[in-house]
Design a protein around this motif. Structure first.
Motif, PDB file in Angstrom:
ATOM      1  N   HIS A 102      -4.095   2.021 -13.274  1.00 17.72           N
ATOM      2  CA  HIS A 102      -3.017   1.047 -13.331  1.00 17.72           C
ATOM      3  C   HIS A 102      -1.649   1.718 -13.274  1.00 17.72           C
ATOM      4  O   HIS A 102      -0.708   1.192 -12.666  1.00 17.72           O
ATOM      5  CB  HIS A 102      -3.097   0.232 -14.627  1.00 17.72           C
TER       6      HIS A 102
ATOM      7  N   PRO B 109      -0.355   3.328  -9.524  1.00 18.77           N
ATOM      8  CA  PRO B 109       0.173   2.311  -8.609  1.00 18.77           C
ATOM      9  C   PRO B 109       1.500   1.725  -9.085  1.00 18.77           C
ATOM     10  O   PRO B 109       2.395   1.457  -8.275  1.00 18.77           O
ATOM     11  CB  PRO B 109      -0.928   1.247  -8.583  1.00 18.77           C
TER      12      PRO B 109
ATOM     13  N   GLN C  72      -0.314  -7.654  -8.844  1.00 21.33           N
ATOM     14  CA  GLN C  72      -0.932  -6.686  -7.941  1.00 21.33           C
ATOM     15  C   GLN C  72      -2.382  -6.519  -8.396  1.00 21.33           C
ATOM     16  O   GLN C  72      -2.669  -5.844  -9.381  1.00 21.33           O
ATOM     17  CB  GLN C  72      -0.178  -5.352  -7.958  1.00 21.33           C
TER      18      GLN C  72
ATOM     19  N   GLN D 161      -5.886  -5.010  -7.959  1.00 19.02           N
ATOM     20  CA  GLN D 161      -6.387  -3.795  -7.309  1.00 19.02           C
ATOM     21  C   GLN D 161      -7.844  -3.901  -6.879  1.00 19.02           C
ATOM     22  O   GLN D 161      -8.258  -3.240  -5.931  1.00 19.02           O
ATOM     23  CB  GLN D 161      -6.230  -2.614  -8.269  1.00 19.02           C
TER      24      GLN D 161
ATOM     25  N   ALA E 258      -5.953  -5.902  -2.307  1.00 19.57           N
ATOM     26  CA  ALA E 258      -6.386  -4.746  -1.525  1.00 19.57           C
ATOM     27  C   ALA E 258      -7.630  -5.027  -0.701  1.00 19.57           C
ATOM     28  O   ALA E 258      -8.059  -4.185   0.085  1.00 19.57           O
ATOM     29  CB  ALA E 258      -6.643  -3.557  -2.450  1.00 19.57           C
TER      30      ALA E 258
ATOM     31  N   ASN F 149      -3.719  -1.022  -2.047  1.00 17.94           N
ATOM     32  CA  ASN F 149      -3.287  -0.483  -3.337  1.00 17.94           C
ATOM     33  C   ASN F 149      -2.318   0.677  -3.136  1.00 17.94           C
ATOM     34  O   ASN F 149      -2.567   1.547  -2.297  1.00 17.94           O
ATOM     35  CB  ASN F 149      -4.486   0.017  -4.151  1.00 17.94           C
TER      36      ASN F 149
ATOM     37  N   ALA G 188     -10.537   1.226  -8.243  1.00 22.30           N
ATOM     38  CA  ALA G 188      -9.757   0.765  -7.097  1.00 22.30           C
ATOM     39  C   ALA G 188      -8.783   1.825  -6.589  1.00 22.30           C
ATOM     40  O   ALA G 188      -8.650   2.029  -5.382  1.00 22.30           O
ATOM     41  CB  ALA G 188      -8.994  -0.504  -7.479  1.00 22.30           C
ATOM     42  N   GLY G 189      -8.095   2.516  -7.505  1.00 23.19           N
ATOM     43  CA  GLY G 189      -7.143   3.537  -7.084  1.00 23.19           C
ATOM     44  C   GLY G 189      -7.822   4.705  -6.390  1.00 23.19           C
ATOM     45  O   GLY G 189      -7.322   5.221  -5.380  1.00 23.19           O
TER      46      GLY G 189
ATOM     47  N   SER H 295      -8.759   3.713  -2.870  1.00 27.07           N
ATOM     48  CA  SER H 295      -7.596   3.677  -1.975  1.00 27.07           C
ATOM     49  C   SER H 295      -7.202   5.077  -1.524  1.00 27.07           C
ATOM     50  O   SER H 295      -6.834   5.286  -0.365  1.00 27.07           O
ATOM     51  CB  SER H 295      -6.419   2.988  -2.678  1.00 27.07           C
TER      52      SER H 295
END
Length: 381
Positions: free
Chosen positions: A15, A18, A123, A125, A146, A164, A284-285, A288
């Motif tokens: 979190h 991003p 946002q 993710q 995303a 993301n 998620a990060g 990406s």
């Protein structure tokens, strides 16, 4: 133009990074913008955000524990205290917009902002939205996502597919950078290299698989391994290496045969550059970044996350032939065979690299920043 913007959320690097990327993009687009972060007291954002040069205020908010515990009794009081403090922050800072990036602190801030008519942007993710964002999304003005298909969770007319945000230096690596990464770890350019990384804290599943494999093979794999095990697992991993003939350690890097192990990888760019195949959780990060660098990946989603969203994240790529997935429950039996099978298929690895790279959205932070500014300008008219 100058703007006053609150960015709220945190709890994990997934979190925070991003959020910092969005803040940087906002400063680039409108240098006079004043940004205030709101996080959760005691969480990592309270250190990481000031270190990046931004002001942050902490809320006493906390989440419910999955197991029955006395700490759950205090959660309602912390939520109420956070809502009161969020109202005071909005009153004092007078934001033009509030941005929620997920995590405990985003819910009280967005709830209070929406109640006062301040425009909000979420946002999201993950490919599977959580309950809090689904509720907040009803009154949010914009929802940046995303993944395709998020109309399942949010009003379609509010959704913008942005990707993301990722760090600026994440991109495909050159042959020269790969050579530098291999040299840093003392690895051969003649053998394929597998990077096994379970996040900054390590991953018990990966460590268990690797510990067993190292003992059985004495680290003589037909491929090379860079294995991050996490500081919390140091004692167990040191015991493994102490039992292996020829093992050594210098400057925090344990070596034995074709394996290089460390608690934490400070130069992740060098590890990514060296790797031909990555084994990772499916946050998620992380996904990406792997899209942006175009790496063939085997995802092993964590089972210990809300709504099993890592499995949904991984499947979104598997369905596009952009990754391979092994479930956590099958990892002990299936992970190493999956690695060997992929490394024996260079054409398949190239296909995965091409497909995952097509999913990259390296300009996500800039697009989101642009949407925040457009949202404010619309409100001012």
């Amino acid at each position: 133009m100058s703007y006053r913007i609150i960015i709220s959320g945190g709890g994990t690097g997934g979190h925070i990074f991003p959020a910092l990327s969005i803040a940087g993009a906002l400063r680039k687009a409108a240098p006079d913008t004043e940004i205030l972060f709101v996080g959760a007291k005691g969480k990592m954002e309270m250190e990481r955000v000031p270190a990046a040069g931004y002001r942050i205020i902490g809320l006493p908010v906390a989440g419910l524990q999955r197991r029955l515990t006395l700490s759950n009794l205090s959660v309602p009081f912390k939520v109420m205290g956070s809502l009161i403090k969020a109202g005071r922050i909005i009153r004092d800072f007078r934001p033009d917009a509030v941005v929620g990036v997920g995590g405990y602190a985003s819910a009280p801030m967005l709830r209070k902002a929406q109640g006062r008519g301040i425009p909000t942007l979420i946002q999201e993710q993950n490919s599977f939205a959580g309950l809090t964002n689904k509720i907040l999304g009803k009154k949010a003005r914009r929802i940046c996502v995303a993944y395709d298909g998020m109309e399942r969770f949010f009003p379609a007319d509010k959704i913008i597919l942005t990707g993301n945000p990722i760090r600026d230096n994440i991109r495909p690596y050159t042959a020269e950078e790969r050579a530098a990464g291999l040299k840093m770890y003392g690895l051969s350019p003649e053998l394929p290299t597998v990077l096994i990384v379970g996040g900054s804290g390590g991953c018990g599943t990966f460590n268990s698989v690797m510990a067993k494999a190292c003992r059985e093979s004495f680290c003589n794999f037909p491929f090379q391994v860079i294995w991050q095990s996490g500081k919390g697992y140091r004692t167990q991993v040191e015991e493994v290496f102490s039992s292996l003939e020829g093992a050594s350690e210098s400057e925090g890097l344990r070596r034995c045969g074709n394996v290089r192990n460390c608690d934490f990888i400070s130069r992740m760019d060098m590890a990514f550059a060296a790797a031909d195949l990555v084994v990772s959780r499916a946050g998620a990060g992380t996904i990406s970044e792997l899209c942006a660098i175009g790496k063939a990946t085997i995802f092993v989603p964590s089972p210990n996350v809300t709504e099993d969203h890592q499995t949904h994240n991984a499947m979104a790529l598997v369905e596009k032939d952009a990754a391979v997935m092994v479930t956590d429950t099958r990892a002990s039996a299936d992970l190493l065979p999956a690695i060997v099978e992929l490394l024996e298929q260079p054409a398949k690895i190239k296909e995965l690299e091409d497909n995952i790279l097509r999913l990259a959205r390296p300009d996500a932070a800039d697009v989101i920043a642009s949407e925040i500014i457009k949202l404010i300008e619309e409100t001012r008219r």
